[in-house]
Every structure is written in C-alpha cells, then in structure tokens.
Design an enzyme around this catalytic site. Structure first.
Site, mmCIF file in Angstrom:
data_model
loop_
_atom_site.group_PDB
_atom_site.id
_atom_site.type_symbol
_atom_site.label_atom_id
_atom_site.label_comp_id
_atom_site.label_asym_id
_atom_site.label_seq_id
_atom_site.Cartn_x
_atom_site.Cartn_y
_atom_site.Cartn_z
ATOM 1 N N GLY A 55 0.865 -1.167 0.000
ATOM 2 C CA GLY A 55 0.000 0.000 0.000
ATOM 3 C C GLY A 55 0.900 1.215 0.000
ATOM 4 N N GLU A 56 0.756 2.030 0.991
ATOM 5 C CA GLU A 56 1.592 3.228 1.098
ATOM 6 C C GLU A 56 2.127 3.236 2.525
ATOM 7 O OE1 GLU A 56 3.393 6.725 0.686
ATOM 8 O OE2 GLU A 56 1.707 6.755 2.075
ATOM 9 N N SER A 57 3.439 3.000 2.638
ATOM 10 C CA SER A 57 3.983 2.714 3.973
ATOM 11 C C SER A 57 3.836 3.887 4.937
ATOM 12 C CB SER A 57 5.440 2.278 3.875
ATOM 13 O OG SER A 57 6.238 3.283 3.281
ATOM 14 N N CYS A 87 5.994 -5.521 0.307
ATOM 15 C CA CYS A 87 6.151 -4.181 -0.262
ATOM 16 C C CYS A 87 6.119 -3.094 0.820
ATOM 17 C CB CYS A 87 5.120 -3.985 -1.360
ATOM 18 S SG CYS A 87 5.656 -2.782 -2.580
ATOM 19 N N ARG A 118 13.047 2.798 0.189
ATOM 20 C CA ARG A 118 11.579 2.737 0.140
ATOM 21 C C ARG A 118 11.000 2.673 -1.277
ATOM 22 N NH1 ARG A 118 7.402 7.417 1.818
ATOM 23 N NH2 ARG A 118 5.786 6.390 0.649
ATOM 24 N N ILE A 146 5.529 -3.427 -7.571
ATOM 25 C CA ILE A 146 4.729 -2.207 -7.764
ATOM 26 C C ILE A 146 5.320 -1.102 -6.890
ATOM 27 C CG2 ILE A 146 2.427 -1.164 -7.603
ATOM 28 C CD1 ILE A 146 1.291 -4.061 -7.754
ATOM 29 N N ARG A 147 5.937 -0.125 -7.525
ATOM 30 C CA ARG A 147 6.645 0.942 -6.776
ATOM 31 C C ARG A 147 7.414 0.327 -5.615
ATOM 32 N NH1 ARG A 147 1.670 2.370 -6.563
ATOM 33 N NH2 ARG A 147 1.669 2.610 -4.315
ATOM 34 N N HIS A 182 4.832 -8.817 -4.702
ATOM 35 C CA HIS A 182 3.468 -9.148 -4.262
ATOM 36 C C HIS A 182 3.076 -10.581 -4.632
ATOM 37 C CE1 HIS A 182 2.152 -4.992 -3.252
ATOM 38 N NE2 HIS A 182 3.131 -4.686 -4.084
ATOM 39 N N GLU A 184 0.737 -12.224 -3.546
ATOM 40 C CA GLU A 184 -0.730 -12.362 -3.518
ATOM 41 C C GLU A 184 -1.358 -11.970 -4.855
ATOM 42 O OE1 GLU A 184 0.978 -9.945 -2.318
ATOM 43 O OE2 GLU A 184 -0.059 -8.046 -2.580
#
Ligand code: GLN
Length: 205
Positions: A55-57, A87, A118, A146-147, A182, A184
């Site tokens: 997500g966004e850490s 991630c 990051r 992903i990023r 990821h 998943e």
C-alpha cells in the site's frame, strides 16, 4: 488440528488480494484457518500469524500507530508469531530506512535488521514482473513489483531469500518474512505455503 487465525492488517492497501491468496493456499494445503481483518487494536493478540500488506507505507505506518496496532504487532513479533510483510509491509518491518524515510519521519516497526530503500524501483519503473530465484523453491517465482522497495543491507542472521539484479527483494529473520514484491497478485502459491510452514514451526498450532 485446531483452527488457526491469520490476521491481515486491513487499514490500507491490497487486503482482499491477500485474503483470497491465503484462502487458496489453505485450501490447497488442506488446512483450516480463519482469516481475520484487523482494523483496530485488540485483534492482533488473538492471531497465530500476521500479514502486513502493500500500500503506502507512510499512511499505513501512521494509521497503525494511531489505532494502537503497531505496539501489538511488535509484541506479537517478539513472542515469535510469524509475520509476512509485502512491499510497504517490508518497509515497515525495517529497522532503518533511506533518506526519504528519515526526512518524513515515517514510523517503522523496526522488527528486522534490514535497511530499506523505500522506492528503489518506484520512479524508474512503476510496476513490472520478473522471474526471480527464491531460496527453497525449485524454480523461479514470477515476482510482481509495484513501486517496490528493496533491502540495501542486512545483519548476518537475516537470510537473503531472493535478489533481483543484485538487489535483495526477499529476506527472512527468524519469524519475520519480508518481500518487496506481491505474491498475492499471482496464482503461484508457493510463498504462501512457505509462510504456512513458518507457522508450523512456532508450535502454536
Ligand atoms: N514503495 C511504497 C511505499 O513505501 C510501497 C509500494 C507498495 O506497497 N506497492 O509506500
């Protein structure tokens, strides 16, 4: 065998994908478990394993602190509960971040002796897939980045499980598993099975 409870931190990020992949892995392994979505404090201590999604850490870390979940995760980690971070989850597991992490003062859980970058692959390539070798798997794993972050350094007792172009993208330290990609988001369940085996070793089930 008693039912186990696998908790997914469900504040932000790709929660459903993790729940679905874990359910598939459980079915495939012929095991029963309850998937618990964690949005507030009080649930982590009831779980036998935890997943911290991507997500966004920054957001995830701040909200976890605010909800009182971070301190519960730290306690669970020290008690030996298996934790998988993917991630943004990997970033949060680290003891040390890069300059961006320092500058923004984003809270980390600090559970693994790893340093992270990051957004290691974030700017150049937002998202890509690539087969990577993964220690313990007999053929490459198709990793979805992903990023994505990467691990730039680690202590000796951190086991490096996978590298991409020399960068560490998966590692394990005792009961904690960190992945820059990821698992998943693919149909390959081998890393989920790897995580379920970590649960067997805790002796709680
Ligand atoms: N690099 C992102 C961050 O630190 C994580 C991206 C992801 O989880 N897909 O927030």
């Amino acid at each position: 065998m008693t039912d186990i409870r696998i908790g997914i931190i469900a504040i932000q990020g790709n929660i459903e994908e993790h729940a679905n992949a874990m359910l598939k892995a459980l079915k495939h392994a012929n095991r029963r478990a309850e998937i618990v979505k964690i949005k507030h404090r009080g649930i982590v201590p009831t779980c036998d394993a935890l997943i911290i999604p991507g997500g966004e850490s920054t957001t995830l870390g701040r909200l976890m602190e605010r909800e009182g979940i971070s301190s519960e995760i730290k306690e669970a980690a020290h008690a030996g509960i298996p934790i998988m971070g993917t991630c943004a989850g990997l970033v949060l597991l680290a003891k040390k971040g890069d300059r961006q992490v320092d500058m923004t003062g984003q809270p980390l859980l600090g559970l693994m002796d790893i340093h992270v970058n990051r957004n290691a692959f974030g700017r150049q390539r937002e998202s890509f897939e690539c087969p990577v070798d993964f220690r313990g798997l007999d053929s490459p794993f198709n990793a979805v980045f992903i990023r994505a972050p990467c691990i730039t350094g680690c202590k000796e007792d951190v086991e490096v499980l996978s590298r991409y172009e020399g960068f560490i993208v998966a590692a394990r330290q005792k009961n904690i598993l960190a992945l820059a990609f990821h698992p998943e988001l693919t149909d390959d369940l081998r890393i989920h099975h790897y995580f379920l085996r970590m649960l067997d070793l805790t002796g709680t089930v």
